[in-house]
Motif scaffolding. Structure first.
Motif, PDB file in Angstrom:
ATOM      1  N   ALA A  26       0.838  -1.194   0.000  1.00  0.00           N
ATOM      2  CA  ALA A  26       0.000   0.000   0.000  1.00  0.00           C
ATOM      3  C   ALA A  26       0.873   1.244   0.000  1.00  0.00           C
ATOM      4  O   ALA A  26       1.914   1.272   0.658  1.00  0.00           O
ATOM      5  N   ASP A  42      -4.558  -0.781   2.748  1.00  0.00           N
ATOM      6  CA  ASP A  42      -4.275  -0.974   4.170  1.00  0.00           C
ATOM      7  C   ASP A  42      -5.365  -0.297   5.008  1.00  0.00           C
ATOM      8  O   ASP A  42      -6.292   0.330   4.492  1.00  0.00           O
ATOM      9  N   GLN A  43      -5.252  -0.426   6.321  1.00  0.00           N
ATOM     10  CA  GLN A  43      -6.273   0.103   7.215  1.00  0.00           C
ATOM     11  C   GLN A  43      -6.378   1.623   7.117  1.00  0.00           C
ATOM     12  O   GLN A  43      -7.474   2.194   7.185  1.00  0.00           O
ATOM     13  N   LYS A  57      -2.513  -9.131   1.937  1.00  0.00           N
ATOM     14  CA  LYS A  57      -1.574  -8.586   2.922  1.00  0.00           C
ATOM     15  C   LYS A  57      -0.447  -7.880   2.174  1.00  0.00           C
ATOM     16  O   LYS A  57      -0.295  -8.036   0.956  1.00  0.00           O
ATOM     17  N   GLU A  58       0.327  -7.108   2.928  1.00  0.00           N
ATOM     18  CA  GLU A  58       1.504  -6.486   2.333  1.00  0.00           C
ATOM     19  C   GLU A  58       2.662  -7.473   2.317  1.00  0.00           C
ATOM     20  O   GLU A  58       2.849  -8.250   3.248  1.00  0.00           O
TER      21      GLU A  58
END
Length: 340
Positions: free
Chosen positions: A16, A236-237, A279-280
């Motif tokens: 991200a 991402d969040q 996921k990253e």
């Protein structure tokens, strides 16, 4: 064509950006370049418009509500000859690694013109190719201007073989893909967004991003007998919370939409190497470009399996500019952007 086709280690960053923050995202790019180089990658790839964001807000709310985000993206977009690219070029030179980076590119002629672009940087820090996405997809047209054919170029390198690339949906454009195949492409890079909602989550027929990316790149690799890299961004969040805070209704989509994946395809259309999804992380793959030779016996669509006496393809690779300057006075030259 080099007498010896290299073995290549490729890194695809499923990561991200620091959402809408160019300076911090560039520093993240430099950090990931260093990490990939430490893991012996020859090439590191970053997703579609990684610097500094993919404008998914255009899918979530009315354009009447997003003027500020367009202005922010325009301000955070970068020039191909600007200081941000210079930093990335130096990181490639310092780490002896190639990089393929997706950017929001600013125009010297208009403060409101943004292109979805990519840049290939050599391990010596030189710019090998600069491509602007030919046509923005669906709601992307609210943000980006159409590109041109100047970047439909395959770079012939000793370390990576012949490398080309396309951005997102143009990997389904048969003529754009053929333009790269006809230059002997051996390593194909494709850049993708973190998500691409086309309907509400409960509606039938929503876009399957992972399947769409794999199908298109596998088809290209099978037809071109080349290796493929699929590099997707990640939500991402921080990105999710920013968008939901603007419009709480978007949570229904963002929390249920399918996210993209980063993976690799061989010349027969099979998936190989690592895959990172949800996921990253960095996906790695080792590729032996000599494997591009054998399947050319079966279908060589730019060689013995083509009919050049029947089909003729012509491609304009001019860089399109808003004006062409002429003068009847001898010795006059086209003014530079700085002179305008």
């Amino acid at each position: 064509m080099p007498a010896h086709l290299p073995k290549v280690r490729v890194a695809a960053c499923n990561v991200a950006p620091v959402f809408l923050d160019t300076a911090k995202t560039v520093q993240k790019v430099i950090s990931l370049i260093t990490e990939a180089a430490a893991n012996k990658a020859d090439l590191v790839v970053f997703p579609e418009t990684f610097i500094p964001a993919f404008p998914v807000w255009s899918a979530l709310s009315s354009p009447l509500e997003n003027h500020d985000l367009f202005c922010t993206l325009a301000e955070q977009a970068i020039f191909i000859d600007g200081p941000e690219i210079a930093l990335i070029r130096e990181a490639c030179r310092r780490n002896n690694i190639f990089a393929f980076v997706g950017i929001n590119e600013r125009s010297h002629a208009s403060i409101g013109c943004i292109w979805n672009a990519s840049v290939l940087i050599g391990d010596d820090g030189s710019i090998l190719n600069h491509h602007r996405k030919l046509v923005p997809t669906f709601y992307e047209k609210l943000t980006w201007s159409p590109g041109d054919g100047a970047g439909l170029h395959v770079s012939d390198t000793k370390r990576l073989g012949r490398i080309g690339g396309l951005i997102c949906g143009e990997n389904g454009n048969s003529l754009a893909r053929y333009a790269l195949m006809a230059q002997g492409e051996q390593l194909h890079v494709s850049l993708w967004p973190p998500l691409f909602p086309t309907r509400k989550p409960d509606d039938a027929g929503n876009f399957d991003l992972v399947a769409a990316t794999r199908i298109r790149v596998a088809a290209h690799c099978f037809e071109g007998k080349c290796f493929g890299i699929i590099c997707s961004s990640f939500m991402d969040q921080e990105m999710r919370d920013f968008l939901v805070a603007r419009d709480p209704r978007s949570a229904e989509i963002l929390d249920r939409v399918q996210l993209g994946a980063s993976l690799f395809i061989d010349p027969m259309g099979n998936q190989i190497g690592d895959e990172v999804r949800g996921k990253e992380g960095i996906a790695y793959c080792d590729m032996d470009l000599s494997k591009c030779i054998e399947p050319k016996q079966f279908h060589d669509f730019v060689g013995g399996y083509q009919r050049f006496d029947i089909f003729k393809v012509e491609i304009n690779r001019d860089r399109l500019e808003p004006v062409t300057w002429t003068s009847r006075k001898s010795g006059c030259s086209t003014p530079s952007y700085q002179e305008l």
